[in-house]
Design an enzyme around this catalytic site. Structure first.
Site, PDB file in Angstrom:
ATOM      1  N   LYS A  72       0.869  -1.184   0.000  1.00  0.00           N
ATOM      2  CA  LYS A  72       0.000   0.000   0.000  1.00  0.00           C
ATOM      3  C   LYS A  72       0.904   1.231   0.000  1.00  0.00           C
ATOM      4  O   LYS A  72       1.923   1.261   0.713  1.00  0.00           O
ATOM      5  CB  LYS A  72      -0.887  -0.013   1.257  1.00  0.00           C
ATOM      6  CG  LYS A  72      -1.876   1.147   1.289  1.00  0.00           C
ATOM      7  CD  LYS A  72      -2.942   0.967   2.363  1.00  0.00           C
ATOM      8  CE  LYS A  72      -2.504   1.524   3.700  1.00  0.00           C
ATOM      9  NZ  LYS A  72      -3.623   1.662   4.640  1.00  0.00           N
ATOM     10  N   ARG A 115     -10.390  -1.173   7.684  1.00  0.00           N
ATOM     11  CA  ARG A 115      -9.523  -2.129   8.397  1.00  0.00           C
ATOM     12  C   ARG A 115      -9.043  -1.561   9.728  1.00  0.00           C
ATOM     13  O   ARG A 115      -8.767  -2.284  10.671  1.00  0.00           O
ATOM     14  CB  ARG A 115      -8.386  -2.626   7.524  1.00  0.00           C
ATOM     15  CG  ARG A 115      -7.380  -1.619   6.959  1.00  0.00           C
ATOM     16  CD  ARG A 115      -6.501  -0.974   7.960  1.00  0.00           C
ATOM     17  NE  ARG A 115      -5.197  -0.635   7.466  1.00  0.00           N
ATOM     18  CZ  ARG A 115      -4.364   0.189   8.069  1.00  0.00           C
ATOM     19  NH1 ARG A 115      -4.733   0.838   9.164  1.00  0.00           N
ATOM     20  NH2 ARG A 115      -3.172   0.414   7.592  1.00  0.00           N
ATOM     21  N   GLN A 143     -12.678   7.789  10.955  1.00  0.00           N
ATOM     22  CA  GLN A 143     -12.360   6.708  11.902  1.00  0.00           C
ATOM     23  C   GLN A 143     -13.413   6.585  12.998  1.00  0.00           C
ATOM     24  O   GLN A 143     -13.720   5.480  13.449  1.00  0.00           O
ATOM     25  CB  GLN A 143     -10.975   6.915  12.518  1.00  0.00           C
ATOM     26  CG  GLN A 143      -9.837   6.663  11.552  1.00  0.00           C
ATOM     27  CD  GLN A 143      -9.855   5.248  10.985  1.00  0.00           C
ATOM     28  OE1 GLN A 143     -10.287   4.308  11.642  1.00  0.00           O
ATOM     29  NE2 GLN A 143      -9.402   5.097   9.760  1.00  0.00           N
ATOM     30  N   ASP A 164     -16.447  15.873  19.560  1.00  0.00           N
ATOM     31  CA  ASP A 164     -15.539  16.387  18.534  1.00  0.00           C
ATOM     32  C   ASP A 164     -15.233  17.834  18.891  1.00  0.00           C
ATOM     33  O   ASP A 164     -16.083  18.547  19.440  1.00  0.00           O
ATOM     34  CB  ASP A 164     -16.187  16.310  17.143  1.00  0.00           C
ATOM     35  CG  ASP A 164     -15.166  16.438  16.018  1.00  0.00           C
ATOM     36  OD1 ASP A 164     -14.875  15.422  15.354  1.00  0.00           O
ATOM     37  OD2 ASP A 164     -14.646  17.555  15.799  1.00  0.00           O
ATOM     38  N   ASP A 232      -0.922   8.250  21.163  1.00  0.00           N
ATOM     39  CA  ASP A 232      -1.216   8.636  22.552  1.00  0.00           C
ATOM     40  C   ASP A 232      -1.601  10.115  22.664  1.00  0.00           C
ATOM     41  O   ASP A 232      -1.615  10.679  23.762  1.00  0.00           O
ATOM     42  CB  ASP A 232       0.004   8.343  23.451  1.00  0.00           C
ATOM     43  CG  ASP A 232       1.265   9.061  22.978  1.00  0.00           C
ATOM     44  OD1 ASP A 232       1.279   9.563  21.826  1.00  0.00           O
ATOM     45  OD2 ASP A 232       2.249   9.121  23.737  1.00  0.00           O
TER      46      ASP A 232
END
Ligand SMILES: NC(=O)c1ccc[n+]([C@@H]2O[C@H](COP(=O)([O-])OP(=O)(O)OC[C@H]3O[C@@H](n4cnc5c(N)ncnc54)[C@H](O)[C@@H]3O)[C@@H](O)[C@H]2O)c1
Length: 324
Positions: A72, A115, A143, A164, A232
């Site tokens: 990819k 995925r 996501q 958000d 993180d």
């Protein structure tokens, strides 16, 4: 002999209609093989045109049991939104494992979105409480959507707390997800509201080398599982220290990122996803543990999914044939 390959545009890839259930299943096979040392997935090299926050990565992988081999070539450009362009774009090349000949070129945006959600769900299968029903989503973009879609496949979800930084994005997400998945979606007005009381937490905002450390140690409930799609970036080191099982999709890759300045204050890795799926290390062992997966994204995720799309596209007559 005349050689041809199958070109699949983003619309073609979507039109094939591979389900999230099939994608999670494919990732499970790939990670079991990885845990048993049967895959080839070298660390991804990258280039960074226009600054270190942009990347174009080459991600090759070989999964023998799935007859999957390819690469990819994916980019993430942080300022694309200013031009009304997507953050992630790219292509994937599949090769015939017997001859090495390229068989397909396809857009990789849909695969990357799906995925990554599937990797969260697979980690959650081993690390979250099976009865988990309340999910916190921080970052209501692509996501945020696919992670919820994947979790919905494996868990009986009752409620989603969605936060958000852009309240309009959270409101759109809440409306869309409620309709699509038949769950209650509450628009959280602070990050804390989207963390406390949740069984599963997904952080999916921007990736930062220096975390903004918003999520504090005392915000996370006993027995919670968190998936850190954005590294993180969201987490205070004290919160990370509360985690009993800190996992990743590939320990070598995580340590590589650490060596170049990311993940400065993370706990030691307990297991990688291959070890969990192959049963080499136990996942969650009681209902009180706080667990975490930091899946950085691996080429076997993509290479487990792309051949399924290719084969279905051939069956369905989707895509365009191009001469080699
Ligand atoms: N680990 C992996 O395998 C993998 C794969 C693909 C993408 N990613 C990462 O996932 C993240 C999300 O990607 P995406 O494609 O969904 O992007 P996106 O642009 O579609 O969505 C990101 C959302 O986060 C919001 N946001 C920005 N700052 C925030 C903050 N501080 N708190 C809460 N929300 C905030 C934005 O408003 C936007 O709605 C990115 O960091 C991307 O690099 C990881």
């Amino acid at each position: 002999m005349k050689k041809e390959l199958l070109y699949l545009s983003q619309a073609d890839v979507k039109a094939v209609g591979l389900s999230m259930t099939e994608i999670i299943k494919a990732l499970e096979i790939a990670f079991r093989d990885k845990g048993e040392g049967k895959t080839e997935v070298p660390p991804k090299p990258g280039i960074h045109p226009g600054g270190s926050d942009n990347f174009i990565h080459a991600m090759p992988a070989y999964i023998p049991s799935m007859k999957a081999a390819g690469v990819k070539w994916v980019s993430g450009y942080v300022n694309n939104y200013r031009r009304n362009l997507p953050y992630i774009t790219g292509l994937l090349i599949l090769n015939d494992v017997e001859t090495g000949i390229p068989t397909s070129i396809m857009d990789c945006v849909w695969i990357t979105a799906m995925r990554t959600g599937a990797a969260t769900a697979l980690s959650a299968r081993y690390l979250a409480r099976p009865e988990s029903s309340v999910v916190g989503i921080l970052g209501c973009g692509v996501q945020g959507r696919t992670n919820l879609e994947a979790l919905k496949v494996l868990f009986l979800l009752k409620r989603v707390m969605a936060y958000d930084i852009d309240p309009e994005a959270a409101a759109r997400y809440a409306q869309e997800m409620e309709k699509r998945f038949d769950v209650e979606v509450i628009h959280a007005s602070t990050p804390r509201e989207a963390v406390g009381g949740c069984d599963i937490i997904v952080t999916a905002g921007p990736i930062l080398k220096k975390p903004h450390r918003t999520i504090q140690a005392n915000w996370i409930d006993e027995g919670a599982f968190a998936s850190l799609v954005d590294f993180d970036s969201y987490w205070h080191p004290n919160a990370l220290r509360m985690i009993s099982k800190f996992c990743t999709d590939d320990t070598a890759q995580l340590l590589h990122y650490k060596s170049i300045g990311y993940f400065e204050e993370i706990p030691a890795v307990y297991a990688d996803l291959g070890e969990l799926v192959a049963g080499k290390k136990p996942g969650r062992e009681n209902s009180a543990e706080k667990t975490m997966a930091v899946n950085l994204g691996l080429a076997i995720d993509d290479m487990a999914v792309a051949p399924l799309i290719y084969r279905k596209a051939l069956e369905m007559g989707v895509g365009s044939r191009l001469p080699l």
